[in-house]
Design a protein around this motif. Structure first.
Motif, PDB file in Angstrom:
ATOM      1  N   LEU A  55       0.820  -1.211   0.000  1.00 44.88           N
ATOM      2  CA  LEU A  55       0.000   0.000   0.000  1.00 44.88           C
ATOM      3  C   LEU A  55       0.850   1.255   0.000  1.00 44.88           C
ATOM      4  O   LEU A  55       1.930   1.283   0.591  1.00 44.88           O
ATOM      5  N   PHE A  56       0.337   2.284  -0.659  1.00 45.28           N
ATOM      6  CA  PHE A  56       0.925   3.606  -0.522  1.00 45.28           C
ATOM      7  C   PHE A  56      -0.195   4.601  -0.293  1.00 45.28           C
ATOM      8  O   PHE A  56      -1.329   4.407  -0.735  1.00 45.28           O
ATOM      9  N   ASP A  94       5.716  -2.150   4.772  1.00 35.54           N
ATOM     10  CA  ASP A  94       5.662  -1.066   5.744  1.00 35.54           C
ATOM     11  C   ASP A  94       6.824  -0.114   5.496  1.00 35.54           C
ATOM     12  O   ASP A  94       7.761  -0.440   4.766  1.00 35.54           O
ATOM     13  N   TRP A  95       6.749   1.076   6.084  1.00 33.64           N
ATOM     14  CA  TRP A  95       7.697   2.128   5.720  1.00 33.64           C
ATOM     15  C   TRP A  95       8.094   2.938   6.953  1.00 33.64           C
ATOM     16  O   TRP A  95       7.246   3.237   7.801  1.00 33.64           O
ATOM     17  N   SER A  96       9.345   3.317   7.026  1.00 34.79           N
ATOM     18  CA  SER A  96       9.871   4.082   8.151  1.00 34.79           C
ATOM     19  C   SER A  96       9.224   5.464   8.253  1.00 34.79           C
ATOM     20  O   SER A  96       8.917   6.090   7.231  1.00 34.79           O
ATOM     21  N   VAL A 141       2.105   1.765   7.715  1.00 34.63           N
ATOM     22  CA  VAL A 141       1.635   0.489   7.168  1.00 34.63           C
ATOM     23  C   VAL A 141       1.906   0.364   5.666  1.00 34.63           C
ATOM     24  O   VAL A 141       1.681  -0.689   5.077  1.00 34.63           O
ATOM     25  N   GLY A 142       2.404   1.404   5.056  1.00 38.01           N
ATOM     26  CA  GLY A 142       2.767   1.414   3.642  1.00 38.01           C
ATOM     27  C   GLY A 142       3.585   2.662   3.357  1.00 38.01           C
ATOM     28  O   GLY A 142       3.830   3.481   4.253  1.00 38.01           O
ATOM     29  N   LEU A 143       4.005   2.803   2.114  1.00 36.60           N
ATOM     30  CA  LEU A 143       4.754   3.987   1.711  1.00 36.60           C
ATOM     31  C   LEU A 143       3.871   5.220   1.870  1.00 36.60           C
ATOM     32  O   LEU A 143       2.715   5.216   1.454  1.00 36.60           O
ATOM     33  N   VAL A 144       4.424   6.269   2.452  1.00 33.48           N
ATOM     34  CA  VAL A 144       3.694   7.528   2.581  1.00 33.48           C
ATOM     35  C   VAL A 144       4.415   8.598   1.759  1.00 33.48           C
ATOM     36  O   VAL A 144       5.627   8.759   1.859  1.00 33.48           O
ATOM     37  N   THR A 182      12.382  -1.351  -4.005  1.00 32.78           N
ATOM     38  CA  THR A 182      13.473  -2.286  -3.724  1.00 32.78           C
ATOM     39  C   THR A 182      13.041  -3.282  -2.642  1.00 32.78           C
ATOM     40  O   THR A 182      13.369  -4.465  -2.697  1.00 32.78           O
ATOM     41  N   GLN A 183      12.269  -2.809  -1.693  1.00 30.28           N
ATOM     42  CA  GLN A 183      11.764  -3.629  -0.596  1.00 30.28           C
ATOM     43  C   GLN A 183      10.635  -4.566  -1.044  1.00 30.28           C
ATOM     44  O   GLN A 183      10.642  -5.753  -0.722  1.00 30.28           O
ATOM     45  N   ILE A 184       9.660  -4.037  -1.779  1.00 29.00           N
ATOM     46  CA  ILE A 184       8.452  -4.829  -2.070  1.00 29.00           C
ATOM     47  C   ILE A 184       8.510  -5.637  -3.360  1.00 29.00           C
ATOM     48  O   ILE A 184       7.828  -6.653  -3.480  1.00 29.00           O
TER      49      ILE A 184
END
Length: 184
Positions: free
Chosen positions: A94-95, A128-130, A148-151, A170-172
């Motif tokens: 998700l983004f 998930d994203w920092s 919970v996803g890219l913001v 790169t992560q997903i």
């Protein structure tokens, strides 16, 4: 389907823009062209085992849709059509968009609502994203210290969008490719 499906809801077109950037970085070989959820039926989404879904933030932590003030159908109306659908076996990244300065007390709030909706239907959520590099007071989309996803904050940090998309992909990407490469 042997591609990653990309679907989004949008009100102003910014989520569409980010979806197109994601598609451009993945390429036509592995990703289908992004499609607005107000132009599809559930079967269009369900044909994919690996998905990237994008949402704007709208209202006060609402799922974007007509009841939140959107002029066109959005995630609210699409998710109503999915009720009762078993999404077990679907892997979803998700983004979400948000404006951290303007809405510091509820930054990217709609993302968690879309996340919870798909999780409740049995989908596996990845990506998930920092929270590092963002400045906000509160976001309901932070779970266990991470979004919970890219913001994406196109309004105040648009210069970081491409870099963030690249790092997130790169992560997903391996996780989504694993899903579409697996025998059915």
């Amino acid at each position: 389907m042997n591609k990653i499906g990309i679907f989004f809801g949008t009100e102003t077109g910014t989520t569409r823009l980010v979806a197109k950037k994601i598609h451009g970085k993945l390429g036509d070989e592995i990703a289908a062209k992004p499609v607005n959820v107000n132009r599809i039926a559930p079967d269009d989404l369900l044909q994919y085992d690996a998905l990237i879904l994008g949402t704007p933030s709208y209202g006060i932590g609402d799922i974007p849709g007509r009841s939140a003030g959107c002029l066109e159908s959005n995630w609210e109306e699409f998710l109503a059509q999915l009720q009762g659908t078993d999404l077990a076996g679907k892997r979803i990244a998700l983004f979400g968009l948000g404006a951290q300065e303007r809405y510091a007390d509820r930054f990217a709030a709609s993302l968690v609502r879309v996340y919870q909706s798909f999780k409740d239907l049995g989908a596996e959520i990845v990506g998930d994203w920092s929270t590092e590099g963002y400045v906000f007071e509160h976001s309901p989309s932070v779970v266990d210290g991470r979004f919970v996803g890219l913001v994406i904050d196109q309004r105040t940090q648009g210069m970081l969008t491409d870099e963030r998309i690249e790092a997130w992909l790169t992560q997903i990407k391996p996780l989504l490719l694993e899903k579409i490469a697996a025998p059915a």
